[in-house]
Structure formats: C-alpha cells, structure tokens
Write a protein that holds these residues in place. Structure first.
Motif, PDB file in Angstrom:
ATOM      1  N   TYR A 147      34.663  83.112  35.920  1.00 13.74           N
ATOM      2  CA  TYR A 147      35.437  84.184  36.551  1.00 13.74           C
ATOM      3  C   TYR A 147      34.585  84.948  37.558  1.00 13.74           C
ATOM      4  O   TYR A 147      35.020  85.231  38.682  1.00 13.74           O
ATOM      5  N   TYR A 150      33.795  82.764  40.799  1.00 15.11           N
ATOM      6  CA  TYR A 150      34.928  82.624  41.710  1.00 15.11           C
ATOM      7  C   TYR A 150      35.272  83.961  42.376  1.00 15.11           C
ATOM      8  O   TYR A 150      35.618  84.002  43.568  1.00 15.11           O
ATOM      9  N   SER A 151      35.213  85.052  41.626  1.00 12.80           N
ATOM     10  CA  SER A 151      35.566  86.344  42.206  1.00 12.80           C
ATOM     11  C   SER A 151      34.553  86.773  43.260  1.00 12.80           C
ATOM     12  O   SER A 151      34.932  87.243  44.342  1.00 12.80           O
ATOM     13  N   TYR A 154      34.840  84.575  46.478  1.00 13.53           N
ATOM     14  CA  TYR A 154      36.006  84.820  47.329  1.00 13.53           C
ATOM     15  C   TYR A 154      35.975  86.225  47.937  1.00 13.53           C
ATOM     16  O   TYR A 154      36.224  86.399  49.135  1.00 13.53           O
ATOM     17  N   TYR A 167      42.992  78.541  46.267  1.00 10.81           N
ATOM     18  CA  TYR A 167      41.799  78.989  45.561  1.00 10.81           C
ATOM     19  C   TYR A 167      42.117  79.362  44.118  1.00 10.81           C
ATOM     20  O   TYR A 167      41.394  78.995  43.187  1.00 10.81           O
ATOM     21  N   TRP A 171      40.743  77.810  40.693  1.00  8.40           N
ATOM     22  CA  TRP A 171      40.103  78.785  39.799  1.00  8.40           C
ATOM     23  C   TRP A 171      40.647  78.641  38.378  1.00  8.40           C
ATOM     24  O   TRP A 171      39.897  78.475  37.413  1.00  8.40           O
ATOM     25  N   THR A 174      39.803  75.303  36.726  1.00  8.41           N
ATOM     26  CA  THR A 174      38.425  75.237  36.248  1.00  8.41           C
ATOM     27  C   THR A 174      38.292  75.881  34.874  1.00  8.41           C
ATOM     28  O   THR A 174      37.624  75.354  33.985  1.00  8.41           O
ATOM     29  N   HIS A 175      38.937  77.021  34.684  1.00  8.30           N
ATOM     30  CA  HIS A 175      38.929  77.665  33.364  1.00  8.30           C
ATOM     31  C   HIS A 175      39.511  76.732  32.304  1.00  8.30           C
ATOM     32  O   HIS A 175      38.962  76.614  31.193  1.00  8.30           O
TER      33      HIS A 175
END
Length: 295
Positions: A147, A150-151, A154, A167, A171, A174-175
């Motif tokens: 998390y 990715y955050s 971006y 995106y 995201w 992937t989790h």
C-alpha cells in the motif's frame, strides 16, 4: 549531508544470528531431528510432515532470512543510481525498515521456537495459535508495504506512470496475489488450494499485460531492467512487447490450468514466468545496445 543510519541494521543482524546462539546453548538437550515443516489438516490443526537436524533447519531458515533481508534492500540500492527516484525512496525507508524487521523477526523466531519446544523449555500446545498469528502478521506487513509503495509512487510522481483507474486495478490485484498464498495456507484445512494460487498469479499477469503496455518510466511498476531504466525508448518498446507477452501467456496459462492436474499447473506457471521474464530482459538489452551504437 545525508544521515548515516547503518547502525539501525545492527539489531536485525543480531536477530538473524540468534538461532545459532540458541542452538549452541541448547545443543546438549536437542534431539537428532526437530519439526521443520507443518501441514494444516481438515480440523485446522498443525501436523508435522517434515523433520531436519536442528543445525540444518537453522541454516535453511538463515538462508531464507538473508534472501528476504537482501531483497528488501535491492530496490533502494538501485535508486542510488537514479537521481529522480531518490525522493520517493526516502519516503519509503521507514515502512521498508518496519516490514524488513518484522519478517526477519518472524523467520528467526521459527527455529528458536522449535528448539525450545524440542529441548523441553516450552510446551508445544500453542503451536497452531502461533502459526496462525505469524501468518496473519506476515500478510498484514506485506500489504502495508505494498500500500505504501503504490501510494508514494503515484502521489509523489511528477508524471503519473498510468491512468488512475488502471493503476488502482494493478494496485488491488497486487494485494490479492500477495495475500492469496498465505491465506490459502492458513485455510488449507477448509479449502482446496492446489491450483488456486497459480491461477491467481496467471490472471494477475494477464491483467498486467493488458494495462502495462503504455506505462511510463518509473522505478517500481513495469519491466525494470538496467536498460529500460536508462533509456525511455527502450522502456517504451520493451513494455509494448512485454505487455503482449504477459497478456497472451498469462491468459493461455490460466486456461491451461483448468485442463491439467495440480502437479502440471506448477510447471505451467514456471514456464510462463520464465518466458515473460527472459524474453523482455533479452529484448531490452539488445535494443539498448542497438540504440547507443547508432550514429
């Protein structure tokens, strides 16, 4: 001047070598073999299905711990040569250290616990509880790390690597892929997971292939070889070709998993991963060499 924080690695190094110290202390009390692998049966209880000598088990866990420790640092070693990504990396260092410390502690605690139980210093009654707690803890740590990556990538990128909708899809996917393996292991007594993990991975590869063909250069998302990171033309052309490979082979592999047995599914997954890894890597190298030798 950049602060040198190498001293923060000392506690982790101590944790990594602790199983060897415990082994030396308990050696006279240890049996020839101790549990090294468990399976979760239908009643939700752990059952021993593998044993090793204490020292061999420690060495095996030590190798796994080193792989985790080294891989968590690899991305940030690469950023030292990529000036434009150093700001993002600085934001990720705290969570990286937290996740790395949690995984190192978990992997080092496993052989220590087994030796303490085998030597009669602890009772084995809580093994199942500790296993579930450790598995859930590892899932939480990895998802927090994903998390944050990715955050940060971006929100703090001057140029967004993908459209926001694409995106978010990658995201979330992937989790799911990172969590499905541990969750299947924890729920092994209640679900049949022989094919599920491979199918989720192959579906994820197909999704990525459909979305990554036009991803912009960045350090975390996409086909990140030394040559794609050095040249935007190499990045763009490699991702167009690699996106097709991921989609075609990911989808074909997923369909094939429904037609074969569980053992053959693993071979399909390994074959697909080899193809989508080796071909884009070789292509990016050849293309880069061709471009830098142009007059």
């Amino acid at each position: 001047m950049q602060e040198n924080k190498w001293w923060k690695e000392i506690p982790l190094i101590v944790v990594i070598i602790c199983p060897f110290l415990v082994y030396l202390y308990l050696k006279p009390l240890l049996p020839d073999l101790i549990p090294s692998h468990y399976s979760i049966h239908g009643n939700g209880k752990l059952v021993v299905d593998g044993r090793m000598s204490p020292l061999r088990f420690i060495v095996a866990q030590f190798a796994s711990t080193l792989v985790v420790y080294g891989s968590m640092a690899l991305t940030f070693l690469l950023t030292k040569r990529q000036q434009r990504y150093q700001g993002q990396s600085a934001l990720l260092i705290p969570i990286l250290y937290t996740v790395k410390a949690g995984l190192v502690i978990l992997l080092s605690a496993i052989p220590i616990y087994e030796m303490l139980v085998a030597a009669g210093k602890l009772t084995a009654g809580n093994a199942t509880l500790w296993a579930y707690a450790g598995g859930i803890g590892a899932v939480v740590l990895m998802n927090v790390f994903i998390y944050r990556i990715y955050s940060v990538m971006y929100l703090y990128s001057d140029e967004k690597p993908l459209a926001h909708k694409s995106y978010v899809i990658i995201w979330v996917s992937t989790h799911v892929v990172v969590s499905i393996g541990p969750l299947c292991a924890l729920l092994a007594g209640h679900i049949t997971s022989e094919k599920i993990i491979s199918q989720f991975i192959l579906a994820f590869l197909a999704i990525c292939g459909n979305l990554l063909y036009n991803v912009r250069p960045n350090l975390y998302l996409g086909i990140r070889t030394p040559w794609t990171l050095k040249n935007e033309t190499v990045w763009r052309k490699t991702h167009r070709m690699g996106g097709i490979l991921l989609f075609v082979f990911g989808l074909a592999g997923l369909i094939a998993t429904f037609l074969v047995n569980a053992q053959q599914v693993h071979y399909i997954l390994l074959s697909v991963i080899a193809i989508i890894s080796l071909i884009p890597t070789a292509y990016s190298y050849i293309l880069y060499k061709k471009i830098i030798h142009q007059p």
